[in-house]
Design a protein around this motif. Structure first.
Motif, PDB file in Angstrom:
ATOM      1  N   LEU A 180     -47.147 -39.560  33.340  1.00 41.14           N
ATOM      2  CA  LEU A 180     -47.770 -40.072  34.563  1.00 41.14           C
ATOM      3  C   LEU A 180     -47.387 -41.537  34.733  1.00 41.14           C
ATOM      4  O   LEU A 180     -47.935 -42.421  34.082  1.00 41.14           O
ATOM      5  CB  LEU A 180     -49.293 -39.920  34.501  1.00 41.14           C
ATOM      6  CG  LEU A 180     -49.812 -38.506  34.234  1.00 41.14           C
ATOM      7  CD1 LEU A 180     -51.331 -38.504  34.150  1.00 41.14           C
ATOM      8  CD2 LEU A 180     -49.321 -37.524  35.288  1.00 41.14           C
ATOM      9  N   ARG A 181     -46.453 -41.771  35.604  1.00 38.38           N
ATOM     10  CA  ARG A 181     -45.902 -43.111  35.784  1.00 38.38           C
ATOM     11  C   ARG A 181     -46.999 -44.146  36.034  1.00 38.38           C
ATOM     12  O   ARG A 181     -47.854 -43.957  36.903  1.00 38.38           O
ATOM     13  CB  ARG A 181     -44.923 -43.086  36.953  1.00 38.38           C
ATOM     14  CG  ARG A 181     -44.102 -44.317  37.056  1.00 38.38           C
ATOM     15  CD  ARG A 181     -43.012 -44.134  38.065  1.00 38.38           C
ATOM     16  NE  ARG A 181     -42.133 -45.281  38.009  1.00 38.38           N
ATOM     17  CZ  ARG A 181     -41.113 -45.448  38.802  1.00 38.38           C
ATOM     18  NH1 ARG A 181     -40.835 -44.542  39.703  1.00 38.38           N
ATOM     19  NH2 ARG A 181     -40.356 -46.509  38.701  1.00 38.38           N
ATOM     20  N   TYR A 182     -46.951 -45.218  35.275  1.00 45.59           N
ATOM     21  CA  TYR A 182     -47.894 -46.340  35.357  1.00 45.59           C
ATOM     22  C   TYR A 182     -49.317 -45.985  34.925  1.00 45.59           C
ATOM     23  O   TYR A 182     -50.234 -46.751  35.192  1.00 45.59           O
ATOM     24  CB  TYR A 182     -47.915 -46.967  36.758  1.00 45.59           C
ATOM     25  CG  TYR A 182     -46.566 -47.390  37.258  1.00 45.59           C
ATOM     26  CD1 TYR A 182     -45.807 -48.311  36.547  1.00 45.59           C
ATOM     27  CD2 TYR A 182     -46.041 -46.855  38.423  1.00 45.59           C
ATOM     28  CE1 TYR A 182     -44.553 -48.705  37.001  1.00 45.59           C
ATOM     29  CE2 TYR A 182     -44.785 -47.243  38.885  1.00 45.59           C
ATOM     30  CZ  TYR A 182     -44.052 -48.162  38.168  1.00 45.59           C
ATOM     31  OH  TYR A 182     -42.818 -48.538  38.629  1.00 45.59           O
ATOM     32  N   CYS A 183     -49.513 -44.853  34.278  1.00 48.51           N
ATOM     33  CA  CYS A 183     -50.855 -44.491  33.798  1.00 48.51           C
ATOM     34  C   CYS A 183     -51.020 -45.047  32.391  1.00 48.51           C
ATOM     35  O   CYS A 183     -50.590 -44.445  31.406  1.00 48.51           O
ATOM     36  CB  CYS A 183     -51.053 -42.981  33.817  1.00 48.51           C
ATOM     37  SG  CYS A 183     -52.744 -42.488  33.432  1.00 48.51           S
ATOM     38  N   THR A 184     -51.597 -46.216  32.313  1.00 52.19           N
ATOM     39  CA  THR A 184     -51.801 -46.898  31.044  1.00 52.19           C
ATOM     40  C   THR A 184     -53.093 -47.690  31.116  1.00 52.19           C
ATOM     41  O   THR A 184     -53.523 -48.085  32.199  1.00 52.19           O
ATOM     42  CB  THR A 184     -50.604 -47.805  30.709  1.00 52.19           C
ATOM     43  OG1 THR A 184     -50.736 -48.318  29.395  1.00 52.19           O
ATOM     44  CG2 THR A 184     -50.459 -48.942  31.679  1.00 52.19           C
ATOM     45  N   LEU A 207     -54.612 -38.306  38.714  1.00 55.62           N
ATOM     46  CA  LEU A 207     -54.453 -36.967  39.299  1.00 55.62           C
ATOM     47  C   LEU A 207     -55.173 -36.855  40.643  1.00 55.62           C
ATOM     48  O   LEU A 207     -54.639 -36.264  41.586  1.00 55.62           O
ATOM     49  CB  LEU A 207     -54.961 -35.909  38.319  1.00 55.62           C
ATOM     50  CG  LEU A 207     -54.168 -35.793  37.015  1.00 55.62           C
ATOM     51  CD1 LEU A 207     -54.852 -34.830  36.051  1.00 55.62           C
ATOM     52  CD2 LEU A 207     -52.729 -35.384  37.268  1.00 55.62           C
ATOM     53  N   GLU A 208     -56.368 -37.437  40.749  1.00 56.60           N
ATOM     54  CA  GLU A 208     -57.097 -37.420  42.018  1.00 56.60           C
ATOM     55  C   GLU A 208     -56.329 -38.171  43.103  1.00 56.60           C
ATOM     56  O   GLU A 208     -56.233 -37.710  44.247  1.00 56.60           O
ATOM     57  CB  GLU A 208     -58.488 -38.031  41.848  1.00 56.60           C
ATOM     58  CG  GLU A 208     -59.450 -37.143  41.099  1.00 56.60           C
ATOM     59  CD  GLU A 208     -60.796 -37.807  40.844  1.00 56.60           C
ATOM     60  OE1 GLU A 208     -61.027 -38.950  41.318  1.00 56.60           O
ATOM     61  OE2 GLU A 208     -61.621 -37.181  40.152  1.00 56.60           O
ATOM     62  N   ALA A 209     -55.776 -39.334  42.767  1.00 55.97           N
ATOM     63  CA  ALA A 209     -55.011 -40.118  43.739  1.00 55.97           C
ATOM     64  C   ALA A 209     -53.745 -39.376  44.160  1.00 55.97           C
ATOM     65  O   ALA A 209     -53.372 -39.392  45.336  1.00 55.97           O
ATOM     66  CB  ALA A 209     -54.661 -41.486  43.153  1.00 55.97           C
ATOM     67  N   ALA A 210     -53.091 -38.724  43.209  1.00 52.43           N
ATOM     68  CA  ALA A 210     -51.881 -37.963  43.539  1.00 52.43           C
ATOM     69  C   ALA A 210     -52.212 -36.826  44.500  1.00 52.43           C
ATOM     70  O   ALA A 210     -51.498 -36.610  45.481  1.00 52.43           O
ATOM     71  CB  ALA A 210     -51.238 -37.429  42.263  1.00 52.43           C
ATOM     72  N   GLN A 211     -53.294 -36.116  44.229  1.00 47.15           N
ATOM     73  CA  GLN A 211     -53.693 -35.026  45.123  1.00 47.15           C
ATOM     74  C   GLN A 211     -54.024 -35.548  46.512  1.00 47.15           C
ATOM     75  O   GLN A 211     -53.623 -34.955  47.514  1.00 47.15           O
ATOM     76  CB  GLN A 211     -54.919 -34.301  44.567  1.00 47.15           C
ATOM     77  CG  GLN A 211     -54.586 -33.158  43.661  1.00 47.15           C
ATOM     78  CD  GLN A 211     -55.833 -32.370  43.286  1.00 47.15           C
ATOM     79  OE1 GLN A 211     -56.913 -32.935  43.119  1.00 47.15           O
ATOM     80  NE2 GLN A 211     -55.669 -31.081  43.144  1.00 47.15           N
ATOM     81  N   ALA A 212     -54.742 -36.649  46.576  1.00 46.90           N
ATOM     82  CA  ALA A 212     -55.166 -37.207  47.861  1.00 46.90           C
ATOM     83  C   ALA A 212     -53.995 -37.703  48.699  1.00 46.90           C
ATOM     84  O   ALA A 212     -54.069 -37.695  49.929  1.00 46.90           O
ATOM     85  CB  ALA A 212     -56.161 -38.345  47.633  1.00 46.90           C
ATOM     86  N   THR A 213     -52.923 -38.127  48.042  1.00 45.65           N
ATOM     87  CA  THR A 213     -51.781 -38.684  48.770  1.00 45.65           C
ATOM     88  C   THR A 213     -50.579 -37.740  48.837  1.00 45.65           C
ATOM     89  O   THR A 213     -49.539 -38.109  49.368  1.00 45.65           O
ATOM     90  CB  THR A 213     -51.340 -40.019  48.145  1.00 45.65           C
ATOM     91  OG1 THR A 213     -51.019 -39.799  46.771  1.00 45.65           O
ATOM     92  CG2 THR A 213     -52.437 -41.061  48.249  1.00 45.65           C
ATOM     93  N   GLY A 214     -50.731 -36.550  48.276  1.00 43.93           N
ATOM     94  CA  GLY A 214     -49.662 -35.561  48.347  1.00 43.93           C
ATOM     95  C   GLY A 214     -48.545 -35.750  47.339  1.00 43.93           C
ATOM     96  O   GLY A 214     -47.471 -35.183  47.490  1.00 43.93           O
ATOM     97  N   ILE A 215     -48.776 -36.557  46.312  1.00 41.99           N
ATOM     98  CA  ILE A 215     -47.772 -36.737  45.260  1.00 41.99           C
ATOM     99  C   ILE A 215     -47.820 -35.525  44.332  1.00 41.99           C
ATOM    100  O   ILE A 215     -48.903 -35.055  43.971  1.00 41.99           O
ATOM    101  CB  ILE A 215     -48.037 -38.033  44.462  1.00 41.99           C
ATOM    102  CG1 ILE A 215     -47.862 -39.246  45.374  1.00 41.99           C
ATOM    103  CG2 ILE A 215     -47.141 -38.130  43.234  1.00 41.99           C
ATOM    104  CD1 ILE A 215     -48.287 -40.560  44.750  1.00 41.99           C
ATOM    105  N   ALA A 216     -46.668 -35.027  43.957  1.00 43.87           N
ATOM    106  CA  ALA A 216     -46.596 -33.869  43.072  1.00 43.87           C
ATOM    107  C   ALA A 216     -47.184 -34.207  41.703  1.00 43.87           C
ATOM    108  O   ALA A 216     -46.916 -35.279  41.157  1.00 43.87           O
ATOM    109  CB  ALA A 216     -45.152 -33.411  42.916  1.00 43.87           C
ATOM    110  N   ILE A 217     -47.979 -33.285  41.173  1.00 38.81           N
ATOM    111  CA  ILE A 217     -48.562 -33.460  39.843  1.00 38.81           C
ATOM    112  C   ILE A 217     -47.519 -33.011  38.818  1.00 38.81           C
ATOM    113  O   ILE A 217     -47.107 -31.856  38.816  1.00 38.81           O
ATOM    114  CB  ILE A 217     -49.838 -32.611  39.676  1.00 38.81           C
ATOM    115  CG1 ILE A 217     -50.840 -32.880  40.790  1.00 38.81           C
ATOM    116  CG2 ILE A 217     -50.418 -32.784  38.279  1.00 38.81           C
ATOM    117  CD1 ILE A 217     -51.618 -34.135  40.679  1.00 38.81           C
TER     118      ILE A 217
END
Length: 77
Positions: free
Chosen positions: A26-30, A51-61
């Motif tokens: 997860l890029r920049y997840c630190t 994961l919540e932010a990715a879902q909200a913005t349409g970024i692939a998990i």
């Protein structure tokens, strides 16, 4: 569906004088903490937020895929 299980790198940073927890998939997840336990609690919150932010913005998990080199050498057939 079960939640994805991502590899977590946990290490002491002498420069930062704290424990660092990083999720390579997860890029920049630190995150960090004064203790290793605190860093682990913080990184689980960071993963959930990522994961919540990715879902909200349409970024692939991303599918969990990172494996440290130790697995390649220790468990090779």
């Amino acid at each position: 569906m079960s939640e994805p299980r991502y590899h977590i790198n946990l290490f002491w940073s002498q420069d930062d004088d704290c424990w660092i927890a990083d999720v390579p998939d997860l890029r920049y997840c630190t995150t960090h903490g004064d203790t290793s336990d605190e860093a682990l609690v913080n990184v689980h919150d960071a993963i959930e937020n990522w994961l919540e932010a990715a879902q909200a913005t349409g970024i692939a998990i991303p599918v969990p895929s990172y494996r440290p080199d130790i697995y390649a050498t220790r468990f090779a057939a």
